[in-house]
Design a protein around this motif. Sequence first.
Motif, PDB file in Angstrom:
ATOM      1  N   LEU A 187      34.382  21.685 -37.808  1.00  0.00           N
ATOM      2  CA  LEU A 187      34.094  20.927 -38.945  1.00  0.00           C
ATOM      3  C   LEU A 187      34.525  19.688 -39.715  1.00  0.00           C
ATOM      4  O   LEU A 187      35.226  20.625 -39.659  1.00  0.00           O
ATOM      5  CB  LEU A 187      32.538  21.825 -39.135  1.00  0.00           C
ATOM      6  CG  LEU A 187      31.736  22.671 -38.735  1.00  0.00           C
ATOM      7  CD1 LEU A 187      30.796  23.547 -38.423  1.00  0.00           C
ATOM      8  CD2 LEU A 187      30.757  21.529 -37.817  1.00  0.00           C
ATOM      9  N   PRO A 188      34.252  19.380 -40.921  1.00  0.00           N
ATOM     10  CA  PRO A 188      34.324  18.962 -41.773  1.00  0.00           C
ATOM     11  C   PRO A 188      34.414  19.791 -42.696  1.00  0.00           C
ATOM     12  O   PRO A 188      33.398  20.125 -43.225  1.00  0.00           O
ATOM     13  CB  PRO A 188      33.978  17.645 -41.542  1.00  0.00           C
ATOM     14  CG  PRO A 188      32.275  17.698 -41.415  1.00  0.00           C
ATOM     15  CD  PRO A 188      32.623  17.687 -39.898  1.00  0.00           C
ATOM     16  N   TYR A 189      35.144  19.718 -43.782  1.00  0.00           N
ATOM     17  CA  TYR A 189      35.195  20.261 -45.465  1.00  0.00           C
ATOM     18  C   TYR A 189      33.449  20.335 -46.044  1.00  0.00           C
ATOM     19  O   TYR A 189      33.252  21.377 -46.416  1.00  0.00           O
ATOM     20  CB  TYR A 189      35.898  20.286 -45.596  1.00  0.00           C
ATOM     21  CG  TYR A 189      35.770  19.451 -46.607  1.00  0.00           C
ATOM     22  CD1 TYR A 189      35.687  19.369 -48.047  1.00  0.00           C
ATOM     23  CD2 TYR A 189      36.350  18.043 -46.651  1.00  0.00           C
ATOM     24  CE1 TYR A 189      35.159  18.045 -48.902  1.00  0.00           C
ATOM     25  CE2 TYR A 189      36.602  17.263 -47.538  1.00  0.00           C
ATOM     26  CZ  TYR A 189      35.774  17.358 -49.108  1.00  0.00           C
ATOM     27  OH  TYR A 189      35.692  15.716 -49.673  1.00  0.00           O
ATOM     28  N   SER A 214      34.591  33.076 -42.783  1.00  0.00           N
ATOM     29  CA  SER A 214      33.642  31.729 -42.530  1.00  0.00           C
ATOM     30  C   SER A 214      34.267  30.891 -42.137  1.00  0.00           C
ATOM     31  O   SER A 214      33.611  29.308 -42.023  1.00  0.00           O
ATOM     32  CB  SER A 214      32.880  31.467 -43.681  1.00  0.00           C
ATOM     33  OG  SER A 214      31.816  33.207 -44.097  1.00  0.00           O
ATOM     34  N   VAL A 215      35.395  30.394 -43.107  1.00  0.00           N
ATOM     35  CA  VAL A 215      36.256  29.169 -43.013  1.00  0.00           C
ATOM     36  C   VAL A 215      36.573  28.963 -41.107  1.00  0.00           C
ATOM     37  O   VAL A 215      36.667  28.204 -40.652  1.00  0.00           O
ATOM     38  CB  VAL A 215      37.427  29.169 -43.585  1.00  0.00           C
ATOM     39  CG1 VAL A 215      38.190  27.669 -43.349  1.00  0.00           C
ATOM     40  CG2 VAL A 215      36.696  29.113 -45.089  1.00  0.00           C
ATOM     41  N   ARG A 270      38.118  17.392 -41.602  1.00  0.00           N
ATOM     42  CA  ARG A 270      38.115  18.670 -40.795  1.00  0.00           C
ATOM     43  C   ARG A 270      40.019  19.908 -41.786  1.00  0.00           C
ATOM     44  O   ARG A 270      40.677  19.211 -42.766  1.00  0.00           O
ATOM     45  CB  ARG A 270      39.182  18.631 -39.336  1.00  0.00           C
ATOM     46  CG  ARG A 270      37.984  18.043 -38.429  1.00  0.00           C
ATOM     47  CD  ARG A 270      38.292  17.729 -36.929  1.00  0.00           C
ATOM     48  NE  ARG A 270      37.683  17.955 -36.066  1.00  0.00           N
ATOM     49  CZ  ARG A 270      36.910  17.647 -34.803  1.00  0.00           C
ATOM     50  NH1 ARG A 270      38.300  18.130 -33.810  1.00  0.00           N
ATOM     51  NH2 ARG A 270      36.338  17.419 -34.302  1.00  0.00           N
ATOM     52  N   ILE A 271      39.521  21.161 -41.156  1.00  0.00           N
ATOM     53  CA  ILE A 271      40.746  21.817 -42.164  1.00  0.00           C
ATOM     54  C   ILE A 271      41.095  22.542 -41.752  1.00  0.00           C
ATOM     55  O   ILE A 271      40.935  22.724 -40.756  1.00  0.00           O
ATOM     56  CB  ILE A 271      39.184  22.947 -43.169  1.00  0.00           C
ATOM     57  CG1 ILE A 271      38.275  22.858 -43.579  1.00  0.00           C
ATOM     58  CG2 ILE A 271      40.208  24.524 -42.960  1.00  0.00           C
ATOM     59  CD1 ILE A 271      36.812  23.715 -43.767  1.00  0.00           C
ATOM     60  N   LEU A 272      42.861  22.588 -41.792  1.00  0.00           N
ATOM     61  CA  LEU A 272      43.747  22.605 -41.120  1.00  0.00           C
ATOM     62  C   LEU A 272      44.304  23.715 -41.263  1.00  0.00           C
ATOM     63  O   LEU A 272      45.440  24.555 -40.584  1.00  0.00           O
ATOM     64  CB  LEU A 272      44.680  21.248 -41.354  1.00  0.00           C
ATOM     65  CG  LEU A 272      44.730  19.696 -41.931  1.00  0.00           C
ATOM     66  CD1 LEU A 272      45.359  18.668 -42.299  1.00  0.00           C
ATOM     67  CD2 LEU A 272      44.712  19.627 -39.910  1.00  0.00           C
ATOM     68  N   GLY A 273      43.706  24.522 -42.317  1.00  0.00           N
ATOM     69  CA  GLY A 273      44.048  25.745 -42.892  1.00  0.00           C
ATOM     70  C   GLY A 273      43.547  26.449 -43.953  1.00  0.00           C
ATOM     71  O   GLY A 273      42.852  25.413 -45.434  1.00  0.00           O
ATOM     72  N   ILE A 328      43.457  20.088 -45.781  1.00  0.00           N
ATOM     73  CA  ILE A 328      42.368  19.316 -45.414  1.00  0.00           C
ATOM     74  C   ILE A 328      42.897  18.123 -45.300  1.00  0.00           C
ATOM     75  O   ILE A 328      44.050  17.342 -45.462  1.00  0.00           O
ATOM     76  CB  ILE A 328      41.570  18.243 -46.224  1.00  0.00           C
ATOM     77  CG1 ILE A 328      40.264  20.111 -47.210  1.00  0.00           C
ATOM     78  CG2 ILE A 328      40.112  18.102 -45.908  1.00  0.00           C
ATOM     79  CD1 ILE A 328      39.217  19.825 -48.568  1.00  0.00           C
ATOM     80  N   ASP A 329      42.701  17.645 -43.577  1.00  0.00           N
ATOM     81  CA  ASP A 329      43.183  16.262 -42.665  1.00  0.00           C
ATOM     82  C   ASP A 329      42.668  15.320 -44.053  1.00  0.00           C
ATOM     83  O   ASP A 329      41.582  14.509 -44.037  1.00  0.00           O
ATOM     84  CB  ASP A 329      42.774  16.982 -41.463  1.00  0.00           C
ATOM     85  CG  ASP A 329      43.028  15.579 -41.137  1.00  0.00           C
ATOM     86  OD1 ASP A 329      44.272  15.400 -40.309  1.00  0.00           O
ATOM     87  OD2 ASP A 329      42.491  14.567 -40.402  1.00  0.00           O
ATOM     88  N   VAL A 330      43.624  14.100 -44.001  1.00  0.00           N
ATOM     89  CA  VAL A 330      43.681  13.138 -44.492  1.00  0.00           C
ATOM     90  C   VAL A 330      43.016  12.367 -43.942  1.00  0.00           C
ATOM     91  O   VAL A 330      42.371  11.503 -44.397  1.00  0.00           O
ATOM     92  CB  VAL A 330      45.086  12.640 -44.803  1.00  0.00           C
ATOM     93  CG1 VAL A 330      45.367  13.756 -45.322  1.00  0.00           C
ATOM     94  CG2 VAL A 330      45.785  11.884 -43.272  1.00  0.00           C
ATOM     95  N   GLU A 331      41.996  12.565 -42.338  1.00  0.00           N
ATOM     96  CA  GLU A 331      41.383  10.833 -41.745  1.00  0.00           C
ATOM     97  C   GLU A 331      40.329  11.518 -41.001  1.00  0.00           C
ATOM     98  O   GLU A 331      39.430  10.544 -41.342  1.00  0.00           O
ATOM     99  CB  GLU A 331      42.683  10.860 -40.756  1.00  0.00           C
ATOM    100  CG  GLU A 331      43.494   9.872 -41.090  1.00  0.00           C
ATOM    101  CD  GLU A 331      44.410   9.578 -39.817  1.00  0.00           C
ATOM    102  OE1 GLU A 331      44.021   9.416 -38.418  1.00  0.00           O
ATOM    103  OE2 GLU A 331      45.178   8.815 -39.791  1.00  0.00           O
TER     104      GLU A 331
END
Length: 490
Positions: free
Chosen positions: A453-455, A444-445, A427-430, A421-424
Amino acid sequence: MDQKEGFEPFKSLDNLSKEDGSSEDFDLVILGSGEGSKYVAWTLARDGQRVAVIEREYIGGSCPNIACLPSKNIIHSAKVVSYLTRSEEFGIRKENVKTDMTVIRDRKRKMVDGLVQIHVENFRRSGTELIMGTGRFVGPKTLEVHGHDGSVRRIRGTDVIIGTGTHATLDPIPGLLEATPLTHIEALELDVVPGHLLVMGGGYIGLELAQAMRRFGSRVTIIERNERLVHREDLDVSEGVTELFIEEGISLVLNATVTSVAGKSGELVQLVVEHEGVSKAFEGTHLLVATGRTPNTAGIGLDLAGVEVTERGYIKVNERLETTAPGVWAIGECAGSPQFTHIAFDDFRVIRDNLAGGNHVTTDRQVPFCMFTDPEVARIGLSEREAEAKNIPYRLVKIPMASVLRTRTLSETRGFMKALIDVESDRILGFTAFGTSAGEVMASVQIAMIGGLPYTVLRDAVLTHPTLIEGLIILFSTTPTPQNAVSTSA
């Protein structure tokens, strides 16, 4: 199985040779009928363009004939065997489980035949002219086609697409060619269970087929040149797959190099291997080579077409999939695209749009993948190794598959899911999953990632119980752990 048997081309090549050396003109000529190529052909032909597709052997390309779909057919048969082997765990008593490889092979053949006929009909309905034969460039945007019936045609396209794919690499190891080893093509045609299958390669193809053959009853030994299986993935993935294979009775020889081969696959074959500074010999009845892919670009006259290739033989293309020759495009694996059918399909969309005057590029597109071992390995976006290499900080969430209650109803609790998850932005990075139906969960992810979308959207979603997708709520409800891109261990 030779797909040419029982197939009648839509248009006979008889009497179509140009005795005066002139060419037949088409709006589009495509060399190869694989995933990306066929969709370009069908789309443009339905729009009224005159389109010709030259295919040497496999109508529709490798995926429906000798690769993705037939291999998954065989793998599913192996899954059924594994259920029978475990049947008492589910309260079902059994006698002896016996594998009949001829029935398994014939089930696969029946599926392939049906898929080929679907492709035949699609070519016919679209108005595409499918030419069964071998094509070679004889000049700019001009190909000479030697038909299977001995006739010859010279055809020219206003635009030309090269989609010749790749084939299994056979390294220049002494004795390897003489041993007539199996590639994935021959392995999917086996009518006997190998007594002892030696597998060169610990990547997708080698691992999928090694596990399937082991479940059918073969003794299996994998020789892998790298220090771990699926070595490009995170360490926890490699460790999970390694543990799985050891538990299933598959022997692993890692960090090993095959130096020579003797004998003949299907009878008795011997490999001499350098392993940890020691030369060792391994004997088996069959040898499967799955050490990489080589582009099908040699001997097709690319120099006469003005098409350049890379040092490894892949066709040079830009982000629009244009080659170095005007009006000539390349698509799929021969163009160096990631070697997945879904990427070849996206290549179709790139070329389709650009032929229509657009500017569709391949830059920064998502590349999801799934390795169809049992359980599966699936990933979209960054792995932890990639985040480290790019010095990208992230927060990590990770759960065992056993935390997803659906896995307990299936007795399929092996593995894990994790996300970066991106620290700022949140959003899902992977996302990576090693577990039952991992590819389905990953999708789905991926959709959430496509939407930016944010996690927390997945965390707060109402998802059906009990399903595997529901596990995403558990995953993203876990407190994210900050990871330093330098010190993280995965």
